[in-house]
Design a protein around this motif. Structure first.
Motif, short mmCIF file in Angstrom:
data_model
loop_
_atom_site.label_atom_id
_atom_site.label_comp_id
_atom_site.label_asym_id
_atom_site.label_seq_id
_atom_site.Cartn_x
_atom_site.Cartn_y
_atom_site.Cartn_z
N VAL A 1 64.43 -44.70 -18.65
CA VAL A 1 65.21 -45.47 -17.67
C VAL A 1 64.94 -44.95 -16.27
CG1 VAL A 1 67.53 -46.12 -16.92
CG2 VAL A 1 67.03 -45.91 -19.37
N VAL A 2 64.76 -45.87 -15.32
CA VAL A 2 64.72 -45.52 -13.91
C VAL A 2 65.91 -46.21 -13.24
CG1 VAL A 2 63.52 -45.87 -11.71
CG2 VAL A 2 62.25 -45.09 -13.70
N ILE A 3 66.77 -45.42 -12.62
CA ILE A 3 68.00 -45.94 -12.02
C ILE A 3 67.81 -46.05 -10.50
CG2 ILE A 3 70.45 -45.49 -11.61
CD1 ILE A 3 70.48 -43.97 -14.29
N LEU A 45 69.66 -39.41 -15.55
CA LEU A 45 69.01 -39.06 -14.29
C LEU A 45 68.10 -37.84 -14.40
CD1 LEU A 45 72.01 -39.60 -11.84
CD2 LEU A 45 69.93 -40.99 -11.99
N ASN A 46 68.33 -37.02 -15.40
CA ASN A 46 67.49 -35.84 -15.61
C ASN A 46 66.53 -36.04 -16.77
OD1 ASN A 46 68.64 -33.40 -13.80
ND2 ASN A 46 70.33 -34.72 -14.39
N ASN A 47 65.93 -37.23 -16.83
CA ASN A 47 65.03 -37.58 -17.93
C ASN A 47 63.56 -37.41 -17.57
OD1 ASN A 47 64.65 -39.66 -16.13
ND2 ASN A 47 65.06 -41.32 -17.57
N GLY A 48 63.28 -36.74 -16.45
CA GLY A 48 61.90 -36.49 -16.04
C GLY A 48 61.31 -37.59 -15.17
N LYS A 49 62.00 -38.70 -15.07
CA LYS A 49 61.53 -39.79 -14.20
C LYS A 49 61.98 -39.56 -12.77
CE LYS A 49 59.79 -43.08 -15.63
NZ LYS A 49 58.35 -43.36 -15.83
N CYS A 50 61.31 -40.25 -11.84
CA CYS A 50 61.74 -40.23 -10.45
C CYS A 50 62.58 -41.47 -10.21
CB CYS A 50 60.53 -40.20 -9.52
SG CYS A 50 60.96 -39.99 -7.78
N CYS A 72 57.82 -44.46 -8.88
CA CYS A 72 58.99 -44.22 -9.73
C CYS A 72 58.86 -44.91 -11.09
CB CYS A 72 60.25 -44.69 -9.03
SG CYS A 72 60.64 -43.79 -7.53
N LEU A 73 58.22 -46.07 -11.12
CA LEU A 73 58.16 -46.85 -12.36
C LEU A 73 57.03 -46.41 -13.29
CD1 LEU A 73 58.82 -50.45 -10.98
CD2 LEU A 73 60.42 -48.98 -12.21
N LYS A 74 55.98 -45.80 -12.75
CA LYS A 74 54.85 -45.41 -13.58
C LYS A 74 55.24 -44.31 -14.55
CE LYS A 74 50.84 -44.59 -11.73
NZ LYS A 74 49.83 -44.09 -10.79
N ASN A 75 54.68 -44.38 -15.77
CA ASN A 75 54.91 -43.32 -16.76
C ASN A 75 54.11 -42.10 -16.39
OD1 ASN A 75 56.69 -44.60 -18.52
ND2 ASN A 75 55.05 -45.77 -19.45
#
Length: 421
Positions: free
Chosen positions: A159-161, A193-198, A418-421
């Motif tokens: 998820v990206v928020i 929010l702390n899932n490694g994504k930006c 932010c959306l890229k894996n």
């Protein structure tokens, strides 16, 4: 540029949001600008709030409910008993906000915590066939947070928020009754929010707040505009036209009344000004009776016509309330109109408190004129009227700085990151 387009082509994005791309509202317009270079096949979206959607939109969208019909009826009955979310006139809602500083009843958080919901099996099958790389969402309630958390686990998708305001701190943290739901949902939000994504935030002030309170990594991603395609021009209007485009809620109508009062005084000094307000029809209908008679009202028009309205203006204004109860809703936000205002190369005048997100952004980057007293407002409008060099300097600097932040290439590049894996 080809590399950027190939990145876009590889992404499959599931959007679960209050409003979809191309909805006729600030969020829909912002998303349209941010996602304009994505193909129709790379996005599927589901939304929860009723809205008008551009019939020519290339993106498919479907309205969903977070609860099944039976649970929805139970929820509605509970809300009726607890007097939550009754339909009221715009001005009545605003009055409640001024006196109490809260939008929702403190029991609403318990309702969203305890009522169960299930994700529709047909919808789930459709999502799995699409096989998204990422879920994009602007979570705005505990119910949506719970829904997104379960959905992401069911389809094993990150998820990206995109946080546009402090919805949790504004709506739910008002008393001891809400402590348990707040604790439970804060834990879920921190996990996502702390899932490694930006993740993304709508202002630099929001970025600092989110890092401090929830952890995680963030980019400042907001509404964008094609600055290079705007044909800016200086007007030779006999009457200097001040324009505000946006909603009148959150006591913004009070700030506009003060600007209208300044206009009256300036006109008495033979300085010719007019204040034009472009707002939703429901806002004009609800607030007009309590606003100054010298304001010229217009019903807000679609996104495609905004550029012409702004270009024909002489001065653009944005206002925020000084009321502490209202500031709690605006302290981290940055209006989606600001990028559009700066793109047309006209002076921007902000009137409101200097401790909210939009003011701090403008002050930190030396954009426009930020004033917090009526006398200072009067003085700055007079200077813009008399001093053409001053007028041109304010307009030009705002445009150049705005382009460095809000040009479509700048914001879309950060969105892709932010959306890229």
């Amino acid at each position: 540029m080809n590399e950027q387009l190939s990145d876009v082509g590889l992404l499959r994005i599931l959007i679960v949001n209050p409003y979809p791309i191309d909805a006729d509202c600030p969020i829909g317009i912002m998303m349209k600008n941010l996602f304009s270079n994505f193909g129709a096949d790379s996005i599927i979206q589901y939304y929860t709030n009723s809205c008008e959607i551009d019939k020519n939109s290339k993106f498919r969208s479907e309205k969903i409910t977070l609860y099944n019909p039976v649970i929805n009826k139970i929820k509605y009955k509970i809300q009726r008993i607890l007097w939550i979310n009754h339909k009221k006139k715009v001005t009545d809602i605003d009055k409640k906000l001024r006196t109490s500083g809260v939008r929702s009843n403190q029991w609403e958080s318990w309702i969203q915590l305890l009522l169960p919901f299930s994700i529709d099996s047909k919808l789930l099958e459709e999502i799995r066939l699409f096989n998204p790389n990422v879920i994009y969402t602007q979570i705005y309630s505990y119910a949506m947070l719970k829904y997104i958390n379960i959905l992401s686990k069911k389809i094993s998708c990150p998820v990206v928020i995109h946080t546009l305001d402090d919805w949790m701190g504004s709506n739910y943290k008002d008393g001891i009754i809400q402590y348990i739901p707040c604790y439970f949902f804060t834990k879920i939000l921190k996990s996502l929010l702390n899932n490694g994504k930006c993740h993304m935030v709508a202002s630099p002030k929001m970025l600092n707040y989110m890092e401090k309170n929830y952890g995680g990594k963030y980019e400042f991603v907001m509404n964008c505009y094609k600055y290079s395609e705007i044909k800016t021009r200086m007007n030779n209007n006999k009457v200097m036209k001040i324009v505000y485009a946006g909603g009148l809620m959150l006591e913004r109508y009070i700030g506009l009344n003060q600007i209208a009062q300044c206009v009256e005084l300036l006109n008495q000094e033979n300085k010719k000004f007019e204040l034009h307000v472009y707002a939703p029809f429901s806002h004009i209908e609800g607030y007009r009776s309590v606003m100054k008679e010298n304001i010229v009202f217009h019903k807000s028009i679609g996104h495609e016509g905004v550029e012409e309205i702004l270009t024909e203006s002489d001065i653009l204004v944005h206002v925020e309330s000084f009321n502490p109860n209202v500031v709690k809703f605006t302290r981290y936000s940055l209006s989606t109109k600001i990028p559009e205002y700066l793109a047309v190369r006209k002076p921007l005048v902000y009137f409101g408190p200097k401790n909210v997100g939009v003011a701090e952004f403008l002050i930190d980057n030396k954009i426009g004129l930020c004033v917090d007293t009526v006398s200072n407002l009067n003085e700055q409008l007079s200077m813009l009227y008399h001093d053409k060099l001053y007028y041109e300097a304010i307009a030009s600097n705002g445009n150049m700085t705005g382009k460095s932040f809000f040009d479509v290439d700048v914001m879309q590049r950060k969105l892709r990151k932010c959306l890229k894996n």
